[in-house]
Design an enzyme around this catalytic site. Sequence first.
Site, short mmCIF file in Angstrom:
data_model
loop_
_atom_site.label_atom_id
_atom_site.label_comp_id
_atom_site.label_asym_id
_atom_site.label_seq_id
_atom_site.Cartn_x
_atom_site.Cartn_y
_atom_site.Cartn_z
N ASP A 35 24.19 -22.72 -15.18
CA ASP A 35 22.76 -22.97 -15.35
C ASP A 35 22.24 -24.04 -14.40
O ASP A 35 21.59 -25.00 -14.82
CB ASP A 35 22.46 -23.41 -16.80
N GLU A 190 14.87 -15.43 -20.10
CA GLU A 190 15.17 -16.86 -20.27
C GLU A 190 15.21 -17.54 -18.90
O GLU A 190 14.93 -16.90 -17.89
CB GLU A 190 16.52 -17.03 -20.98
C1 6LW Z 1 21.42 -20.64 -21.07
C2 6LW Z 1 20.77 -19.38 -20.73
C3 6LW Z 1 21.91 -18.74 -20.16
O1 6LW Z 1 20.69 -21.56 -21.77
O2 6LW Z 1 22.95 -18.97 -20.97
O3 6LW Z 1 22.91 -17.73 -18.37
C4 6LW Z 1 22.57 -20.04 -21.81
N1 6LW Z 1 21.91 -18.20 -19.03
O4 6LW Z 1 19.74 -19.44 -19.82
C5 6LW Z 1 23.69 -20.96 -21.94
O5 6LW Z 1 24.18 -21.30 -20.67
#
Ligand code: 6LW
Length: 522
Positions: A35, A190
């Site tokens: 991340d 996300e």
């Molecule tokens: C993070 C989300 C994700 O918050 O996995 O790969 C979660 N992306 O954006 C945990 O790393």
Amino acid sequence: MKRFLFIIGLIVALTCPAQTQQGYKNPVIPGFYPDPSVCRVGDDFYLVTSSFQYFPGVPIFHSKDLINWEQIGHCLTRPSQVNLNGATVWGGIYAPTIRYHDGIFYMVTTNVTDKGNFLVHTTDPRGEWSEPVQIKQGGIDPSLYFEDGKCYLVSNPDNYITLCQINPITGEQLTESKRIWIGTGGRFPEGPHIYKKDNWYYLLISEGGTEYGHKIAIARSRYIDGPYEQNPSNPILTHINRNTQSSPIQGVGHADLIQAPDGSWWTVFLAFRPQSDMHHLLGRETFLAPVRWDKNAWPVVNGDGSVALEMDVPTLPQQPFASKPTRTLFTDGKLGFEWVYIRNPHLENYTFDSDKLRLKSTSVTLNNSKDSPTMVCRRQQHINFTATTSVELQKASSGDEAGLTVYMSETSHYDLFIKQLPGKKQTVTLRYQLGELSHIEKEIILPQGNVQFRVKGERDFYSFEYATDGMTFHQLGRMNTRYLSTETAGGFTGIMLGLYSVSEKSSSKGYAAFEYFDYQGK
Ligand code: 6LW
């Protein structure tokens, strides 16, 4: 003619970015550093990654070229900033964002095991960060965007990328939360970030989940709160397609964009490297790719939205750091930034004496999922590596145990240790902890004293060895890597190599003295 060529040369020199070097290797930060988020101040880049149940939280790195990164500390160094009680490989600190505005660095993230989204700030990213302020808007992966004296926050409550204004110092939410995009239809929209370019607001997100279906999509609007129209060429970065089905890099996603001083654009993002068939162990790592972003156009990542381990592209002038010594000695009375603890450590159990690291044996075992065992650990950063240490039990009660663990989670670790027996004897033991199964592979009885342990990692196997003279190593066993992989063990983290000390008795006064730790990656 000469004059004409000179003018052409001048135009080319002035319009092309001053990229002077060619090529680099991915990942740019190997090992469990997922991340990534990046910001720039002048010609200095700063990058943060998530840290889950490990303390201190949110490692921070510095670079001059986006390729060579040096860790300069952590953002969350005090228990008052990060409560990790009960945090596991799925919990604790999720994706952070780092931004710089008006002389202040901000880092915003989520503690999913505690109170959700919060923000810290500092004027010195190498120093201490402020006490946290909580943020009301929910969801994970908060990010900040500053414009005209306003600070906007985006995160993803209820699967929608949602926007509000906040006061970045107090955390107070100043406007109502507004849903601005749900993405292109992929699951888990996300990791949002907002950028402004050519009078467009660009909204970058991840979709598809952080496994093999991961991808990066982008939308834009003339207004920060939308409506956002999506790029017809989404996703702009993914390894989900046929062209990358055999790539050693998978799960490409969770990106942040950054413009270098020479005008070139780049993206940092996470991906993992499957090593034993579809199993990966090193966690999600930080990668880099060039971005072409023409005026009014959509950004294009590395030509076709895929990346490689060997990147044959022009780069910024490269400024590598001196390579780290193989051997860690414990003579400084402190540990380097690469060393972390599980959850909030009981620091009184970690001392330095006679140039050794002393770990007090406590009854909190490596299998404990609430409390913090006496263990310091660092990331396995290479598929092929060797780690060696030397340890002795001191003032031990029978049942005291100390050694070297290859640790993925409290239910998944391979441990190489010595254990005190009644009298002046000890065992040298290799144990595999695999879910509910705890298996002693080998146990040898030896006289009390110093023992050296060595773990060798390769694609499909870890091998475990011990010596008593520092030279002649004997193999105790060899075990498949895949049972510790993320695919088998679960979690958002990667393999840690830990020095630990536990006791069967809560009354033990014993401790383990570690003399050195060697890590050599290939
Ligand atoms: C993070 C989300 C994700 O918050 O996995 O790969 C979660 N992306 O954006 C945990 O790393």
